[in-house]
Design a protein around this motif. Structure first.
Motif, mmCIF file in Angstrom:
data_model
loop_
_atom_site.group_PDB
_atom_site.id
_atom_site.type_symbol
_atom_site.label_atom_id
_atom_site.label_comp_id
_atom_site.label_asym_id
_atom_site.label_seq_id
_atom_site.Cartn_x
_atom_site.Cartn_y
_atom_site.Cartn_z
ATOM 1 N N TYR A 291 -10.725 7.788 -7.648
ATOM 2 C CA TYR A 291 -9.302 7.593 -7.967
ATOM 3 C C TYR A 291 -9.002 8.043 -9.401
ATOM 4 O O TYR A 291 -8.030 8.762 -9.651
ATOM 5 N N HIS B 151 1.628 4.014 -6.329
ATOM 6 C CA HIS B 151 2.001 3.114 -7.419
ATOM 7 C C HIS B 151 2.294 3.873 -8.704
ATOM 8 O O HIS B 151 1.568 4.804 -9.060
ATOM 9 N N GLN C 176 -5.185 -3.711 -2.826
ATOM 10 C CA GLN C 176 -4.740 -2.880 -3.939
ATOM 11 C C GLN C 176 -5.337 -3.516 -5.190
ATOM 12 O O GLN C 176 -5.008 -4.651 -5.517
ATOM 13 N N ASP D 129 0.851 -1.192 0.000
ATOM 14 C CA ASP D 129 0.000 0.000 0.000
ATOM 15 C C ASP D 129 0.889 1.245 0.000
ATOM 16 O O ASP D 129 1.012 1.956 0.999
ATOM 17 N N ARG E 258 7.519 -3.125 -11.430
ATOM 18 C CA ARG E 258 6.702 -2.055 -10.849
ATOM 19 C C ARG E 258 6.742 -2.097 -9.326
ATOM 20 O O ARG E 258 6.922 -1.079 -8.663
ATOM 21 N N ARG F 27 -2.912 1.257 -19.770
ATOM 22 C CA ARG F 27 -2.112 1.409 -18.560
ATOM 23 C C ARG F 27 -2.625 0.491 -17.470
ATOM 24 O O ARG F 27 -3.815 0.492 -17.152
ATOM 25 N N GLU F 28 -1.713 -0.263 -16.893
ATOM 26 C CA GLU F 28 -2.042 -1.097 -15.740
ATOM 27 C C GLU F 28 -1.790 -0.257 -14.492
ATOM 28 O O GLU F 28 -0.689 0.228 -14.261
ATOM 29 N N VAL F 29 -2.847 -0.105 -13.712
ATOM 30 C CA VAL F 29 -2.847 0.823 -12.585
ATOM 31 C C VAL F 29 -3.311 0.054 -11.356
ATOM 32 O O VAL F 29 -4.150 -0.829 -11.466
ATOM 33 N N PHE F 30 -2.783 0.355 -10.198
ATOM 34 C CA PHE F 30 -3.312 -0.207 -8.951
ATOM 35 C C PHE F 30 -3.846 0.924 -8.083
ATOM 36 O O PHE F 30 -3.178 1.941 -7.915
ATOM 37 N N GLN G 277 2.675 3.402 -12.948
ATOM 38 C CA GLN G 277 1.843 2.718 -13.938
ATOM 39 C C GLN G 277 2.734 1.905 -14.882
ATOM 40 O O GLN G 277 3.850 2.305 -15.184
#
Lengths: 376, 376
Positions: free
Chosen positions: B250, A141, B157, A138, A199, B145-148, A143
């Protein structure tokens, strides 16, 4: 590429893990837990505290079942009609594998799929004592962006993955250095993001103020779209063109980079390390920081113009897994780094404890390498 | 969720393709070509001009080999020790499948891997007459885009994929509308980007000036991380919380959105269409445009406050594949749309020709839906 190195990659890839010993003749410790690399809801494969992996495969009519990890137990059919077998203790971290069902090499349907060994297939993740550094935590983050860029030299739209650090979109006036990061032979541009945990490693380092935030770019390190190539006949020139002439200008025009040599690094693992050595030595005006993970090293004899190299280079980082170090056939990497240091070059040598030619070595290499980059 | 709908999803998912007919008793046309969904360098599966798929699997010691497509030919062992078999003619587009080796259900090692039917496994792509609209072309590309994002309600998450249109990074003063786009049951947040071809469809529409550029956000439509859930006991509330209370804020704080109701759409396929109907009807102040692909429809009886709905809603788009339309158990979707139109609502009904409950219907639905969104 040196055929001996080709052989080395294959040998070490197959040989990862402690050498065969007494432990595999003992009964396994019965503290099995589902692997984190399983598909959603799957109990198997399971891992235990010894680093063994236990498989379950439903194949009621099969005559024989096996797995590609050497020295595994025989597979036996349970009362439920499923087959069970387990491995010797393996190194902590990530390992590709394949099931064999009556002679067919197939992915384990219980495993997530990763690209390595020239195919999308199964792999297993073993818990590691230091796994927190690549855990999804947590923290803010970055991308991972899938990008396509046009490549005239190959006549294709090519995929790149671009890691942008936390805050990239929130700080529109900030510009960032860039690391170009390459996978190994038989892998592709997905490797560093998926099994490499790039990442997570970078997010965590940045959250702990251990690394400067920078952009990382990952592309496929060959130009043979339709067929995976061998290493023996590998010509690096077409890839070098894609990387230096096409990708770098694309990244510099589509991302907020610091588009100068002091702010550009290249690193890679195994074959990607060889590529890094060749390309950075030929493009000293493009890259200032060099990382070679389990892929040879740079010695003084590789540097044709030492004063020019010293003027432009900021770092030569070389790493190996401890279990593969004795196999190196490209000179003694530690001695090479010592010689660079004696000549006034910033050389760093890192050995990943108790790992071989495998991703746990490379995750740790990135963790050690990133904090050394782009220091003012 | 309505159990009849659960059944419908399963029936239509299994039944895709023309009904069993004479054609499968004929010998296949011998114009086989490698499928575009194959792993790098793999010749099989092959597809022919009838829409059949032919498989090759090396399993020298197997007693029986089969594939999950109903009405396929028997598999027979060739002189090379490999097994061969082929399907009936299938619909154009994308189909999941599984191999059966002596009773073991396994992915085809020759296929790329997709998440559907609750697992990462094999699928095959058949050429389509209209495939150019989802082809990777030499046009300006958006990014996937890979986002958390942190989710307090689930304590996790959570992964989101975010499509940003071409030019997003180059136009830092521009803000964009957002479409929230959901997958179907047994699928996940990867679906629209991979098998759905969302990026290619949008890049191409935008290049042809057929769609306004907007952001698309894709997340997993359930909250059961460790085990895929059934539909029968599905409670949508936890997902609604994640989407409306956590994800949207978000996205609005991390992307350059137009963060207002007129600039926010939701759409989904199958189960995602049901989710879209439920969530948009309960959150009219959040979403102005609604898309339901093969997942029921909205009738006047679903709208409790017609004046409020008419004041806020800009579009109700409903689509089906022509081959599944007769199976609808949630009222007549076309009649429902006609009733909405008669009541002064912007309703659009689309039928994908010659397709069933499958991705080709949903790719086309997105192609038809996107140009209708966010018209000033």
């Amino acid at each position: 590429m040196n055929p001996n190195l080709t052989l080395l990659f294959l040998i070490t890839a197959l040989a990862s893990g402690p050498s065969l010993g007494q432990s595999n003749t003992n009964a396994p410790v019965e503290d099995w837990k589902p692997a984190s690399s399983n598909q959603p809801g799957k109990e198997y494969p399971k891992v235990n505290s010894e680093g063994r992996v236990k498989f379950r495969i439903v194949a009621p009519k099969a005559q024989s079942v096996g797995v590609s990890f050497r020295d595994s137990s025989p597979f036996t059919k349970g009362e439920d009609g499923a087959w069970y077998g387990y491995t010797r203790p393996l190194d902590e971290g990530f390992h590709y594998y394949t099931l064999n069902l009556d002679g067919a090499e197939v992915p384990d349907p219980n495993s997530l799929m990763f690209f390595g060994a020239q195919r999308w297939g199964s792999a297993v993740e073993l818990p590691a004592k230091d796994q927190d550094f690549y855990a999804l935590r947590d923290v803010p983050h970055g991308q991972l962006r899938e990008v396509f860029f046009p490549s005239k030299s190959t006549g294709t739209q090519r995929r790149a993955f671009v890691y942008t650090p936390p805050g990239y979109d929130q700080n529109p006036d900030q510009r960032y250095p860039v690391l170009y990061l390459q996978h190994g032979w038989g892998e592709n541009e997905y490797g560093w993001g998926a099994q490499g945990r790039t990442r997570e490693i970078m997010d965590n380092l940045i959250a702990e103020n251990k690394s400067r935030p920078f952009i990382i770019v990952m592309i496929y390190g060959m130009t043979n779209e339709t067929r995976m190539g061998g290493l023996r006949d590998f010509d690096i020139a077409p890839f070098e063109t894609v990387l230096v002439k096409e990708l770098i200008p694309y990244i510099d025009s589509h991302f907020r980079t610091l588009p100068t040599q002091p702010n550009r690094a290249m690193a890679g693992l195994s074959m990607g390390g060889m590529e890094t050595r060749t390309i950075t030595l030929r493009n000293l005006d493009t890259f200032s920081h060099i990382g070679i993970f389990s892929g040879g090293s740079i010695g003084l004899t590789n540097i044709t113009d030492l004063p020019a190299f010293k003027a432009g280079n900021k770092l030569v980082f070389v790493s190996y897994g401890s279990r593969e170090l004795g196999n190196s056939r490209s000179g003694d990497p530690k001695a090479n780094i010592e010689a660079l240091k004696a000549a006034g070059i910033h050389g760093v040598f890192y050995v990943s404890p108790d790992t071989a030619h495998e991703w746990q070595s490379w995750r740790r290499s990135l963790r050690e390498f990133a904090p050394l980059l782009f220091k003012d």
